[in-house]
Every structure is written in C-alpha cells, then in structure tokens.
Design a protein around this motif. Structure first.
Motif, PDB file in Angstrom:
ATOM      1  N   ALA A 303       0.830  -1.208   0.000  1.00  6.15           N
ATOM      2  CA  ALA A 303       0.000   0.000   0.000  1.00  6.15           C
ATOM      3  C   ALA A 303       0.862   1.254   0.000  1.00  6.15           C
ATOM      4  O   ALA A 303       0.522   2.265  -0.657  1.00  6.15           O
ATOM      5  CB  ALA A 303      -0.927  -0.008   1.210  1.00  6.15           C
ATOM      6  N   LEU A 304       1.993   1.208   0.699  1.00  7.31           N
ATOM      7  CA  LEU A 304       2.892   2.361   0.720  1.00  7.31           C
ATOM      8  C   LEU A 304       3.435   2.664  -0.666  1.00  7.31           C
ATOM      9  O   LEU A 304       3.496   3.832  -1.076  1.00  7.31           O
ATOM     10  CB  LEU A 304       4.052   2.086   1.691  1.00  7.31           C
ATOM     11  CG  LEU A 304       5.163   3.144   1.736  1.00  7.31           C
ATOM     12  CD1 LEU A 304       4.610   4.488   2.200  1.00  7.31           C
ATOM     13  CD2 LEU A 304       6.302   2.682   2.650  1.00  7.31           C
ATOM     14  N   VAL A 305       3.833   1.625  -1.400  1.00  8.69           N
ATOM     15  CA  VAL A 305       4.366   1.829  -2.753  1.00  8.69           C
ATOM     16  C   VAL A 305       3.310   2.472  -3.657  1.00  8.69           C
ATOM     17  O   VAL A 305       3.589   3.425  -4.389  1.00  8.69           O
ATOM     18  CB  VAL A 305       4.857   0.504  -3.353  1.00  8.69           C
ATOM     19  CG1 VAL A 305       5.257   0.685  -4.815  1.00  8.69           C
ATOM     20  CG2 VAL A 305       6.036  -0.043  -2.552  1.00  8.69           C
ATOM     21  N   VAL A 306       2.078   1.953  -3.597  1.00 11.30           N
ATOM     22  CA  VAL A 306       1.003   2.536  -4.408  1.00 11.30           C
ATOM     23  C   VAL A 306       0.721   3.965  -3.962  1.00 11.30           C
ATOM     24  O   VAL A 306       0.512   4.867  -4.789  1.00 11.30           O
ATOM     25  CB  VAL A 306      -0.273   1.674  -4.310  1.00 11.30           C
ATOM     26  CG1 VAL A 306      -1.395   2.286  -5.141  1.00 11.30           C
ATOM     27  CG2 VAL A 306       0.003   0.250  -4.776  1.00 11.30           C
ATOM     28  N   SER A 339       7.890   8.674   3.974  1.00  9.17           N
ATOM     29  CA  SER A 339       7.982   7.454   4.784  1.00  9.17           C
ATOM     30  C   SER A 339       8.091   7.783   6.267  1.00  9.17           C
ATOM     31  O   SER A 339       7.512   7.081   7.110  1.00  9.17           O
ATOM     32  CB  SER A 339       9.190   6.621   4.342  1.00  9.17           C
ATOM     33  OG  SER A 339       9.075   6.247   2.977  1.00  9.17           O
ATOM     34  N   ALA A 340       8.820   8.859   6.602  1.00 12.49           N
ATOM     35  CA  ALA A 340       8.975   9.248   8.005  1.00 12.49           C
ATOM     36  C   ALA A 340       7.642   9.666   8.611  1.00 12.49           C
ATOM     37  O   ALA A 340       7.316   9.298   9.743  1.00 12.49           O
ATOM     38  CB  ALA A 340       9.995  10.374   8.123  1.00 12.49           C
ATOM     39  N   VAL A 341       6.867  10.430   7.860  1.00 17.36           N
ATOM     40  CA  VAL A 341       5.562  10.878   8.359  1.00 17.36           C
ATOM     41  C   VAL A 341       4.620   9.697   8.530  1.00 17.36           C
ATOM     42  O   VAL A 341       3.936   9.557   9.557  1.00 17.36           O
ATOM     43  CB  VAL A 341       4.952  11.929   7.413  1.00 17.36           C
ATOM     44  CG1 VAL A 341       3.515  12.253   7.824  1.00 17.36           C
ATOM     45  CG2 VAL A 341       5.797  13.200   7.408  1.00 17.36           C
ATOM     46  N   ILE A 342       4.583   8.809   7.534  1.00 12.53           N
ATOM     47  CA  ILE A 342       3.708   7.637   7.621  1.00 12.53           C
ATOM     48  C   ILE A 342       4.138   6.745   8.791  1.00 12.53           C
ATOM     49  O   ILE A 342       3.301   6.226   9.539  1.00 12.53           O
ATOM     50  CB  ILE A 342       3.736   6.851   6.301  1.00 12.53           C
ATOM     51  CG1 ILE A 342       3.075   7.677   5.187  1.00 12.53           C
ATOM     52  CG2 ILE A 342       3.031   5.509   6.449  1.00 12.53           C
ATOM     53  CD1 ILE A 342       3.156   7.043   3.818  1.00 12.53           C
ATOM     54  N   GLY A 343       5.444   6.577   8.974  1.00  7.73           N
ATOM     55  CA  GLY A 343       5.934   5.768  10.082  1.00  7.73           C
ATOM     56  C   GLY A 343       5.547   6.339  11.435  1.00  7.73           C
ATOM     57  O   GLY A 343       5.172   5.596  12.356  1.00  7.73           O
ATOM     58  N   LEU A 344       5.604   7.662  11.564  1.00  7.73           N
ATOM     59  CA  LEU A 344       5.236   8.306  12.824  1.00  7.73           C
ATOM     60  C   LEU A 344       3.753   8.100  13.128  1.00  7.73           C
ATOM     61  O   LEU A 344       3.371   7.793  14.258  1.00  7.73           O
ATOM     62  CB  LEU A 344       5.557   9.794  12.755  1.00  7.73           C
ATOM     63  CG  LEU A 344       5.306  10.597  14.037  1.00  7.73           C
ATOM     64  CD1 LEU A 344       6.226  10.126  15.148  1.00  7.73           C
ATOM     65  CD2 LEU A 344       5.508  12.095  13.779  1.00  7.73           C
ATOM     66  N   VAL A 345       2.910   8.242  12.101  1.00  8.17           N
ATOM     67  CA  VAL A 345       1.475   8.066  12.288  1.00  8.17           C
ATOM     68  C   VAL A 345       1.137   6.601  12.606  1.00  8.17           C
ATOM     69  O   VAL A 345       0.244   6.310  13.419  1.00  8.17           O
ATOM     70  CB  VAL A 345       0.713   8.530  11.027  1.00  8.17           C
ATOM     71  CG1 VAL A 345      -0.764   8.199  11.127  1.00  8.17           C
ATOM     72  CG2 VAL A 345       0.902  10.032  10.822  1.00  8.17           C
ATOM     73  N   ALA A 346       1.871   5.686  11.988  1.00 12.71           N
ATOM     74  CA  ALA A 346       1.569   4.267  12.153  1.00 12.71           C
ATOM     75  C   ALA A 346       2.072   3.695  13.474  1.00 12.71           C
ATOM     76  O   ALA A 346       1.603   2.631  13.898  1.00 12.71           O
ATOM     77  CB  ALA A 346       2.176   3.465  10.999  1.00 12.71           C
ATOM     78  N   THR A 347       3.002   4.375  14.149  1.00 12.19           N
ATOM     79  CA  THR A 347       3.615   3.831  15.358  1.00 12.19           C
ATOM     80  C   THR A 347       2.598   3.481  16.444  1.00 12.19           C
ATOM     81  O   THR A 347       2.641   2.374  17.003  1.00 12.19           O
ATOM     82  CB  THR A 347       4.676   4.803  15.899  1.00 12.19           C
ATOM     83  OG1 THR A 347       5.746   4.903  14.962  1.00 12.19           O
ATOM     84  CG2 THR A 347       5.234   4.314  17.223  1.00 12.19           C
ATOM     85  N   PRO A 348       1.665   4.369  16.817  1.00 14.96           N
ATOM     86  CA  PRO A 348       0.690   3.989  17.855  1.00 14.96           C
ATOM     87  C   PRO A 348      -0.189   2.809  17.449  1.00 14.96           C
ATOM     88  O   PRO A 348      -0.548   1.984  18.299  1.00 14.96           O
ATOM     89  CB  PRO A 348      -0.150   5.266  18.039  1.00 14.96           C
ATOM     90  CG  PRO A 348       0.693   6.377  17.515  1.00 14.96           C
ATOM     91  CD  PRO A 348       1.483   5.773  16.400  1.00 14.96           C
TER      92      PRO A 348
END
Length: 420
Positions: A303-306, A339-348
């Motif tokens: 999903a990230l790649v798309v 990727s950094a922003v998505i990773g931060l949001v996905a962490t919780p």
C-alpha cells in the motif's frame, strides 16, 4: 487527450488497488489480531506495584526520565531533517552531488541521504549508550558499540541498495505501471526477509551456539513438542557481550524456527522461569504471529508503494522538493520524508496491535505451563533486571508500548489464577 485519459486510467487503477490493499489490511487485522484483552484489574496492578522493590522502581523511572530526553528529541530531529530533505530542494541537490548515470545517483545518492539522516541522530544514540552504561544495562565499551553501529549501517546499506535499485529500476523499465510491479515486489521482499533474517542477519550481531545437552534443554524441547510447535534447535545467544538485560525468543518460520535464549537469562533466572519465558514465545509461534506480522507488513508495504505513486502526482509537493517526478533519484529525499511521516502516524497503531498479540502470548504461556506464580515471578525479574518502568504513563504506553506493562501482566496472572 488520449495520453491524459490513459494516465487518469492508470491512476484510477492505482486508487482501486490502494483501496483493495487497505481493505485487505483491515480485514487481516480484524481476523488475525486478538482484540479481546485479558482481564488485568487495576487493583491487582497497584498491589503488584507496591510489592516491587521501590528503590528499583525509582531507578527504573529515573532511567526512563533520562532516556525521554534522548528519544523524543532524537525522534523530532530525525523527522525535521527528513522533512528538510524532502520538502526543499536540498535532498535533490545532495543526490546530484554523486556523479554518473542514474544508477550511481540512485544507489550512491540514496545511501548518502540515508547516511546523513542517521548521522543527524547519532549523537543521541551515543548519549543513550552512555546512559545505559551508567545504569549497568550495557556491557559494551565504545569500541564494541562502534563496531555494532557500523554493522548496522552495513546491513542497512545492503538492504537500502537493494530497495533503491529495485524501485528506480522499475520506474525506468515500467514508467507507467511501476507502482503495480513495485507493490508486488515489496510485499515479496517482506516475506523473504522473514525467512532469511534469522539465518543471515541475526548472526551478524550475535553468536549463537547450540544449548548443551541438559535437563533444561530437554524440558524446552518437550515444551515445544507438547505445544505442537516444531523447532529445529535451542540456541544460546551471547547477549552478555552487549547487555545485562534478559530475554528469549522463538525465531524464524518453518524450517528456520529455533528457540533462542539469552545467556544472561540462563545466568539470572531459574529453569522454571526460563520455561515460562519460552512458553510465551512459543505462543507467538503457535498462533503464527510472525506470519501475521509478515502478512500485515507485506500488505502495508505494498500500500505504501502505491501511495507513493499517487502522492507523486501532487505537483505542489514535487515543486517543493525541486523535482519533476517522484520516480527519479533526485526525489529520494521526498520519499524519505513521506515514509517518516507515515511511520510516525503508524507507530501507535503498531504498538496497539503488538500489545494485543503479546497479551495473547501471555495467556498461552499460562495455559501451557499452568504456573501463574512462576509467570508472575518472571515478569518481576524481567522488569527489575531490565530496569523497565513497571507502570508507565498511560499516554506513553498508548503511543509506544509494544507490550503490556509489567503490572498489567502480573495482574493478568493473578486473575488467571483465581479463575483457573
């Protein structure tokens, strides 16, 4: 007009694919993640907290207070630097410093950007190491710590080069449909890494030796057999050369699965507590948690790649990054920022899912051993030896806690004991 219609059609397929992947991710989570939380009454939690040595609890909270001033600034600085590279032309300029054709810029420029991002937070990593040494949790001198750091960079560089080559190779070979092939390839890479990581990467950082024939080894193998979880071997990791922390885990999938026990755990804990820890880890294997995480990770990565392809159509974002397309090496900084922003949001979200899965493994350990007293004692030992805060702040636990807190796990064991 025809090319515009064709482009819109491709984007339409991309949106549809993203919807399907996200729906698959949600369905997989709903079906495979244990959303039921075992009972852990707060009264039992407070009673357990009161029973722990208060000097060690105070020391653990003092350590958490010090590392808070390291982890949060490091996270914020890393995010800001990633945004600086991605939302300004700086990232593109850094990539252009690497001479040569697109391949050199893709790999050389990408590794340069990633290395600088790591370098920005390196002082915080060194600060954290000094704190761990002062509290007696790290047994490494600066030379050994530096060697491990360089090993990590080397492994990251290899994986990064593979991903950069694959990503930008696809964008050149399939300029219109690269996102579809890339999503499938990224998902396959996640699955592949789940198999090869225990065999190729773990030995880079630790030495694993088969556990010598002993009553404990026999008990662990019999425990796995009784649980219906085939394991290839029981290995001992030389964790003591790096840390005083205690742990064990079950690593690998299928033919690569093995029980791994820290040598520190063998030194600190009696055999019954070692079995309790291993029973928890066998729960992960029994419920195929590695497969669950791999499936969720594969769907999420696809999903990230798309999503990157679709975000790459935002012209205002490309202008900020100083690039014409997200599919060129000069856009590596922008890819890092997204990727950094998505990773931060996905962490919780990841932390929440992980806590549920860890709670299920706790329940499995109690069912397998039928020994809540030993389970409780082991949780106390893990907290005291590893200097973990047994009852962290609820907000921090919600955002970053990958396991139930120590007092929650003890409270669950006591509730289990009353009902069984």
């Amino acid at each position: 007009m025809v090319s515009t219609i064709g482009l819109m059609t491709v984007r339409g397929w991309a949106y549809l694919t993203l919807i399907v992947l996200v729906a698959g991710l949600v369905v997989a989570a709903l079906l495979l993640v244990p959303w039921h939380r075992p009972p852990a009454p707060r009264s039992d939690q407070l009673a357990a907290l009161a029973e722990l040595p208060q000097d060690r609890v105070a020391q653990a909270r003092e350590l958490r207070g010090e590392t808070r001033w390291i982890s949060y600034p490091s996270m914020i600085l890393g995010l800001l630097f990633a945004l600086l590279l991605g939302l300004t032309p700086l990232g593109a300029k850094l990539v252009n410093l690497v001479p040569g054709p697109w391949l050199a810029k893709a790999i050389g420029g990408g590794l340069l950007v990633f290395f600088l991002a790591e370098l920005v937070t390196l002082p915080f990593a060194a600060w954290r190491h000094s704190v761990m040494v002062r509290y007696g949790l790290s047994t490494q001198d600066w030379a050994a710590w530096s060697v491990d750091l360089l090993k990590g960079y080397a492994v990251g560089a290899v994986l990064g080069a593979v991903m950069l080559l694959g990503f930008f190779g696809l964008t050149r070979l399939f300029p219109t449909w690269w996102w579809a092939i890339g999503a499938a390839g990224a998902a396959c890479l996640v699955v592949l890494l789940s198999f090869i990581f225990p065999v190729l990467v773990e030995p880079v950082f630790n030495k694993f030796t088969p556990m010598e024939a002993s009553p404990l080894r026999t008990e662990l193998m019999e425990l796995a057999a009784r649980d219906g979880v085939p394991v290839k071997d029981v290995l001992v990791a030389d964790a003591s050369r790096r840390t005083t922390a205690v742990n064990a885990y079950v690593s690998g999938i299928g033919p690569t699965r093995r029980i791994v026990v820290y040598d520190t755990l063998l030194r600190e804990a009696p055999a019954a507590e070692v079995e309790s820890v291993v029973a928890h880890e066998l729960g992960h294997a029994k419920d195929r948690d590695v497969v669950v995480f791999t499936l969720i990770g594969a769907l999420g990565t696809a999903a990230l790649v798309v999503g990157l392809y679709l975000i790459g159509g935002w012209s205002w974002l490309l202008r900020m990054a100083g690039v014409d397309s997200i599919a060129v090496p000069q856009a590596i900084g922008l890819l890092l920022a997204i990727s950094a922003v998505i990773g931060l949001v996905a962490t919780p979200v990841q932390a929440y899912v992980s806590r549920r899965i860890e709670a299920r493994a706790d329940a499995h350990a109690l069912d397998l051993t039928n020994d809540p007293a030993t389970f409780e004692q082991m949780q106390k030992r893990l907290s005291l030896v590893n200097l973990g805060d047994p009852d962290p702040h609820p907000l921090e636990q919600f955002l970053f806690g990958s396991h139930p807190s120590t007092v929650e796990r003890i409270a669950f064991a006591r509730a289990y004991s009353r009902t069984h």
